[in-house]
Scaffold this motif. Structure first.
Motif, mmCIF file in Angstrom:
data_model
loop_
_atom_site.group_PDB
_atom_site.id
_atom_site.type_symbol
_atom_site.label_atom_id
_atom_site.label_comp_id
_atom_site.label_asym_id
_atom_site.label_seq_id
_atom_site.Cartn_x
_atom_site.Cartn_y
_atom_site.Cartn_z
ATOM 1 N N SER A 21 22.928 34.748 -4.088
ATOM 2 C CA SER A 21 24.304 35.064 -3.688
ATOM 3 C C SER A 21 24.858 34.063 -2.684
ATOM 4 C CB SER A 21 24.376 36.478 -3.093
ATOM 5 O OG SER A 21 24.017 37.442 -4.056
ATOM 6 N N HIS A 195 22.333 36.305 -16.082
ATOM 7 C CA HIS A 195 22.407 37.327 -15.031
ATOM 8 C C HIS A 195 21.628 36.815 -13.808
ATOM 9 C CE1 HIS A 195 22.845 39.723 -18.845
ATOM 10 N NE2 HIS A 195 23.949 40.041 -18.195
ATOM 11 N N GLN A 236 25.473 29.827 -22.237
ATOM 12 C CA GLN A 236 25.497 31.233 -21.848
ATOM 13 C C GLN A 236 25.907 32.120 -23.012
ATOM 14 O OE1 GLN A 236 26.441 32.687 -18.206
ATOM 15 N NE2 GLN A 236 25.593 30.996 -17.068
ATOM 16 N N CYS A 517 35.267 34.178 -6.856
ATOM 17 C CA CYS A 517 34.252 35.057 -7.458
ATOM 18 C C CYS A 517 32.872 34.411 -7.495
ATOM 19 C CB CYS A 517 34.679 35.466 -8.860
ATOM 20 S SG CYS A 517 34.724 34.091 -10.050
ATOM 21 N N LYS A 518 32.806 33.079 -7.432
ATOM 22 C CA LYS A 518 31.549 32.314 -7.390
ATOM 23 C C LYS A 518 30.782 32.311 -8.711
ATOM 24 C CE LYS A 518 28.767 32.222 -4.026
ATOM 25 N NZ LYS A 518 27.821 32.557 -2.946
ATOM 26 N N LEU A 519 31.380 32.781 -9.794
ATOM 27 C CA LEU A 519 30.674 32.744 -11.077
ATOM 28 C C LEU A 519 30.357 31.310 -11.489
ATOM 29 C CD1 LEU A 519 32.524 35.500 -13.163
ATOM 30 C CD2 LEU A 519 30.212 35.584 -12.227
ATOM 31 N N CYS A 520 31.261 30.389 -11.170
ATOM 32 C CA CYS A 520 31.017 28.988 -11.525
ATOM 33 C C CYS A 520 29.826 28.426 -10.760
ATOM 34 C CB CYS A 520 32.263 28.157 -11.260
ATOM 35 S SG CYS A 520 32.874 28.272 -9.561
ATOM 36 N N THR A 523 26.716 29.416 -12.393
ATOM 37 C CA THR A 523 26.617 28.965 -13.780
ATOM 38 C C THR A 523 26.281 27.489 -13.894
ATOM 39 O OG1 THR A 523 28.246 30.631 -14.428
ATOM 40 C CG2 THR A 523 27.884 28.850 -15.979
ATOM 41 N N CYS A 552 31.262 25.779 -16.309
ATOM 42 C CA CYS A 552 32.092 26.434 -15.301
ATOM 43 C C CYS A 552 33.473 26.758 -15.861
ATOM 44 C CB CYS A 552 32.207 25.569 -14.042
ATOM 45 S SG CYS A 552 32.917 23.935 -14.342
ATOM 46 N N ILE A 555 33.213 29.922 -17.994
ATOM 47 C CA ILE A 555 32.965 31.174 -17.266
ATOM 48 C C ILE A 555 34.172 31.602 -16.443
ATOM 49 C CG2 ILE A 555 32.052 30.274 -15.088
ATOM 50 C CD1 ILE A 555 30.474 33.098 -17.166
ATOM 51 N N CYS A 556 35.078 30.665 -16.109
ATOM 52 C CA CYS A 556 36.213 30.971 -15.233
ATOM 53 C C CYS A 556 37.332 31.648 -16.017
ATOM 54 C CB CYS A 556 36.728 29.707 -14.553
ATOM 55 S SG CYS A 556 38.101 30.021 -13.408
#
Length: 566
Positions: A21, A195, A236, A517-520, A523, A552, A555-556
């Motif tokens: 995280s 995940h 992914q 959101c930090k998903l990138c 990823t 990235c 996923i964005c």
């Protein structure tokens, strides 16, 4: 000192309890790597390194394969073994470390591909499981010999056609998770980089179980876009499709003894909330006594604690330090605290005259840490020191501990009690009732054995009061008054100019679309490419490191990222 090394020391994860995280906010253990754009294996390796419970006490053993190309860039002790020999090497290493460091945890983690684990090295792997060796084996399953042209492996799906397997594989994928379970592994799990937090959870569980119970095995699905001929940005998507179709099974097997250990360690959550406190003072101020009382009080509150003193000459006014760790979970570390959350300065001379074993006095302080200084007012810290503390977003507190001890307790020897009271004023670590019980244990004729000098000081304190009750009540009053006497130092404008906000130099991004959101970040297969811009938590991309794989972008959901140029 090279910039990369200095950054790793100052901003790296060692001793700080950081995890997946926190990616994007610290210097990663993997500096960079030569793996292909969009490589799922590279992303998995990033996440695994960020999941290590104690990277500073971890040794990695690898083998021939794509992952071996990245290991030279990893800032951990690592060994490259002959193809398939990794578990045999890890076995010898683990046993040697146990002899060399009998009182210290050293995690040995094998990270290798499916060829080294399930094919050529399967014998060595299974033998280590049969012997119940305390090592963790992590297989990066890209379902091919990806580093040597694209041959099929035992982990390839039946019917798979590759460059060097043109007729298709003739037998099903090996169920190595079942083999591991039957071979004696105490913990077995499979996961994927899709995940990240779930992957972190199983990696941490595996390593913690391997420490105490027995061998652990983790299998990470990371299909190879180069050999399976799909776009890097689809990694992914491919993983999700396989998991949903049931052709890649996500499993977790926990042996009963391992489950008991996990329950004890996690206490309802995986990430540790351990607080590390470093106390610096002069001989005769009761630094050791204060640490013991605090640790004892934490134990009475049902928490875990460890206490370690450190001093040279046992005499008054000589430098002395003590270290206290408090956690809801089991604590493995012992000895000196290099990266404290809280620093307690028992005497101004620790700072002004450098009477300290740790220089500068705030060395290693974690971001947003706290410093409690025994002084009637702010000390004359340099602008450079203030700038560093401001960049850490540290909070500095002053407390007239010696004055409160003299006025309320009637003796300067209660300064340590005043400092504990000040600590309670800035961080509620233990209960008032537990502190009182700990005082009774220490001064009430319990079984605690102090050093000769400390015992003599204890006798002085006891003789100061006719009755034990008076001693305890006075010390409790000192603590209570001190908790109210703490004053927070407010950084002046000059310190703020030197850096009150951490800003990373980065390439352009459409910031107004980024929602943080930090998903990138979770990823990107490459380390130190996408970083988090504090305090608004938006991201920026370092174009000099980016390989343009497009993961990235995929996923964005807000369209904040785009591949530009070439």
């Amino acid at each position: 000192m090279p910039t990369e090394y200095r950054e790793l020391v100052e901003r790296g994860p060692f001793g700080k309890g950081l995890g997946v995280s926190d990616l994007g906010t610290f210097k990663e253990l993997l500096e960079e790597h030569p793996l292909c754009a969009g490589c799922g294996l590279a992303l998995s390796l990033r996440l695994i390194l960020a999941s290590l419970p104690n990277p500073e006490d971890t040794i990695i053993v690898g083998s021939t394969g794509c992952s071996a190309l990245a290991f030279p860039q990893v800032a951990l002790h690592n060994i490259h073994s002959l193809f398939g020999n990794q578990n045999a090497v890890a076995t010898g290493l683990k046993r040697a470390l146990k002899l060399r460091f009998p009182d210290k945890i050293k995690d040995v983690v094998v990270i290798a591909g499916d060829g080294a684990t399930a094919d050529i090295g399967l014998d060595m792997v299974m033998q280590s499981w049969f012997r119940r060796e305390n090592i963790t084996t992590i297989m990066l399953d890209n379902e091919a010999y990806a580093n040597t042209g694209g041959q099929e492996s035992g982990m390839s799906q039946e019917g798979t056609v590759l460059n060097m397997a043109p007729k298709g594989k003739k037998f099903p994928k090996i169920s190595l998770t079942e083999i591991a379970r039957e071979s004696g592994c105490a913990y077995v799990a499979s996961g994927s980089p899709v995940h990240p937090k779930k992957l972190e959870k199983i990696v941490r569980r595996a390593i913690l179980v391997a420490r105490e119970t027995g061998p652990a095995y983790v299998q990470v699905f990371c299909p190879c876009p180069t050999n399976y001929k799909f776009k890097p940005a689809e990694v992914q998507k491919r993983i999700k499709e396989r998991i949903k179709a049931g052709t890649y099974r996500i499993v977790e097997y926990i042996a009963p003894e391992a489950q008991e250990l996990i329950n004890q360690l996690e206490g309802g959550k995986l990430m540790s909330n351990k607080i590390c406190i470093r106390m610096s003072g002069l001989g005769g101020q009761g630094v050791v006594t204060a640490a013991h009382i605090l640790g004892s009080a934490a134990t009475r509150d049902g928490k875990q604690s460890t206490v370690n003193p450190f001093f040279g000459a046992e005499k008054r006014l000589a430098p002395a330090e003590s270290y206290v760790r408090i956690s809801q979970e089991r604590i493995y570390e012992r000895g000196e605290i290099l990266y404290p959350n809280i620093i307690m300065i028992f005497h101004p001379h620790v700072i002004t005259l450098g009477k300290c074993y740790t220089m500068p006095f705030f060395d290693g302080l974690q971001p947003e840490g706290k410093v409690l200084i025994n002084s009637d007012g702010p000390l004359d810290l340099s602008q450079e020191e203030l700038g560093i503390l401001a960049k850490l977003k540290a909070k500095i507190y002053y407390i007239p501990a010696t004055r409160v001890a003299s006025e309320i307790g009637g003796t300067e020897l209660s300064t340590n009690m005043a400092m504990l009271g000040g600590l309670m004023g800035i961080a509620e670590l233990v209960s008032k009732e537990s502190l009182k019980e700990a005082l009774l244990e220490r001064f009430g004729g319990g079984k605690f054995v102090a050093s000769g000098t400390t015992a003599a000081l204890d006798d002085v304190l006891k003789s100061k009061y006719a009755k034990l009750a008076g001693l305890i009540e006075k010390n409790m009053e000192v603590m209570e008054k001190s908790a109210d006497a703490v004053v927070e130092f407010l950084f002046d404008n000059k310190a703020k100019e030197l850096g009150g906000t951490i800003v990373y130099v980065a390439a352009k991004v459409t910031e107004e679309k980024c929602i943080g959101c930090k998903l990138c970040v979770l990823t990107c297969p490459d380390p130190n490419v996408i970083r988090v811009l504090m305090p608004d938590k938006k991201v920026q991309v370092d174009e000099n490191r980016c390989k343009g794989c497009g993961l990235c972008v995929e996923i964005c959901s807000k369209g904040a990222l785009a591949i530009v140029g070439n």
